[in-house]
Design a protein around this motif. Structure first.
Motif, PDB file in Angstrom:
ATOM      1  N   UNK A   1       2.589  14.704 -18.234  1.00 18.49           N
ATOM      2  CA  UNK A   1       2.893  14.554 -19.344  1.00 18.49           C
ATOM      3  C   UNK A   1       3.340  13.043 -19.698  1.00 18.49           C
ATOM      4  N   UNK A   2       3.877  12.134 -18.849  1.00 22.25           N
ATOM      5  CA  UNK A   2       3.918  10.876 -18.826  1.00 22.25           C
ATOM      6  C   UNK A   2       2.695   9.921 -18.881  1.00 22.25           C
ATOM      7  N   UNK A   3       3.027   8.720 -19.577  1.00 20.85           N
ATOM      8  CA  UNK A   3       1.829   7.695 -19.614  1.00 20.85           C
ATOM      9  C   UNK A   3       2.007   6.616 -18.458  1.00 20.85           C
TER      10      UNK A   3
ATOM     11  N   UNK B   1       3.976   5.346  -5.636  1.00 22.18           N
ATOM     12  CA  UNK B   1       4.005   5.464  -7.158  1.00 22.18           C
ATOM     13  C   UNK B   1       2.828   6.178  -7.871  1.00 22.18           C
ATOM     14  N   UNK B   2       1.725   6.236  -7.091  1.00 22.54           N
ATOM     15  CA  UNK B   2       0.665   7.136  -7.622  1.00 22.54           C
ATOM     16  C   UNK B   2       0.996   8.625  -7.606  1.00 22.54           C
ATOM     17  N   UNK B   3       1.646   9.065  -6.351  1.00 17.67           N
ATOM     18  CA  UNK B   3       1.965  10.336  -6.435  1.00 17.67           C
ATOM     19  C   UNK B   3       2.995  10.862  -7.241  1.00 17.67           C
ATOM     20  N   UNK B   4       4.130   9.896  -7.443  1.00 15.19           N
ATOM     21  CA  UNK B   4       5.147  10.224  -8.306  1.00 15.19           C
ATOM     22  C   UNK B   4       4.436  10.443  -9.763  1.00 15.19           C
ATOM     23  N   UNK B   5       3.639   9.544 -10.141  1.00 12.34           N
ATOM     24  CA  UNK B   5       3.087   9.387 -11.623  1.00 12.34           C
ATOM     25  C   UNK B   5       2.166  10.756 -11.543  1.00 12.34           C
TER      26      UNK B   5
ATOM     27  N   UNK C   1       0.867  -1.242   0.043  1.00  9.58           N
ATOM     28  CA  UNK C   1      -0.054   0.112   0.010  1.00  9.58           C
ATOM     29  C   UNK C   1       0.732   1.196   0.156  1.00  9.58           C
ATOM     30  N   UNK C   2       1.965   1.381   0.637  1.00 10.26           N
ATOM     31  CA  UNK C   2       2.781   2.631   0.835  1.00 10.26           C
ATOM     32  C   UNK C   2       3.387   2.474  -0.481  1.00 10.26           C
TER      33      UNK C   2
END
Length: 181
Positions: free
Chosen positions: A179-181, A170-174, A164-165
């Motif tokens: 502009x990245x997919x 990962x979600x916050x980084x994305x 979960x962490x």
């Protein structure tokens, strides 16, 4: 087109990050699996940790402070059912003792110290009136939990928390790079 090396890297990161959590979830020392009580000069022990093998639940030993091994103590065979096994010693002198329970499969169910004190003799001049007392009292030292979760449960929980962490990071980084997919 996706870059497969980033997927591989993130998978390895999840595996490496979950490893310390899994190792930290394993308890270093298990809590006592026995309950020892005294009533006058009788010491009794109860456990639910043992399984019956060849008709035997195991053996309990009462050691004085000068005795160093299980074999030196007063040994009693455990009796009971699959949910609770017990043993008792009577005519125990006042002092400090150690109770050790070894199950029939050779594992130690627990070790606990107990103090046997002299029972005060009732004085004839005083009348004793009965008073209500709690059935079990405060279970000091249990830490608020009477359930002993197994290693598998703790490892699975630690792995889920770690995943979960990592998923949140990962979600916050994305999200930070739109502009990245």
């Amino acid at each position: 087109m996706r870059n497969s090396s980033s997927v591989l890297r993130s998978g390895l990161t999840v595996a490496v990050a979950a490893l310390p959590l899994a190792l930290a979830a394993v308890p270093a020392v298990a809590g006592p699996g026995i309950s020892v009580s005294t009533t006058g000069s009788t010491v009794s022990v109860t456990t639910s940790s043992c399984t019956q093998i060849n008709g035997s639940w195991g053996t309990a030993s009462l050691l004085t402070s000068s005795q160093g091994s299980f074999a030196q103590g007063r040994q009693v065979t455990l009796s009971g059912t699959s949910t609770s096994q017990s043993a008792a010693w009577s005519s125990v002198s006042p002092g400090t003792y150690t109770v050790i329970v070894i199950c029939s499969d050779g594992t130690t169910a627990g070790t606990q110290s107990v103090v046997v004190s002299t029972a005060p003799s009732p004085s004839p001049s005083r009348s004793v009136s009965p008073s209500a007392s709690p059935s079990r009292g405060v279970m000091g030292g249990v830490g608020g939990s009477t359930t002993d979760y197994g290693t598998v449960t703790l490892v699975a929980g630690g792995t889920l928390v770690g995943a979960g962490l990592l998923g949140t990071a990962w979600y916050l980084r994305r999200r930070n790079k739109p502009y990245r997919l």
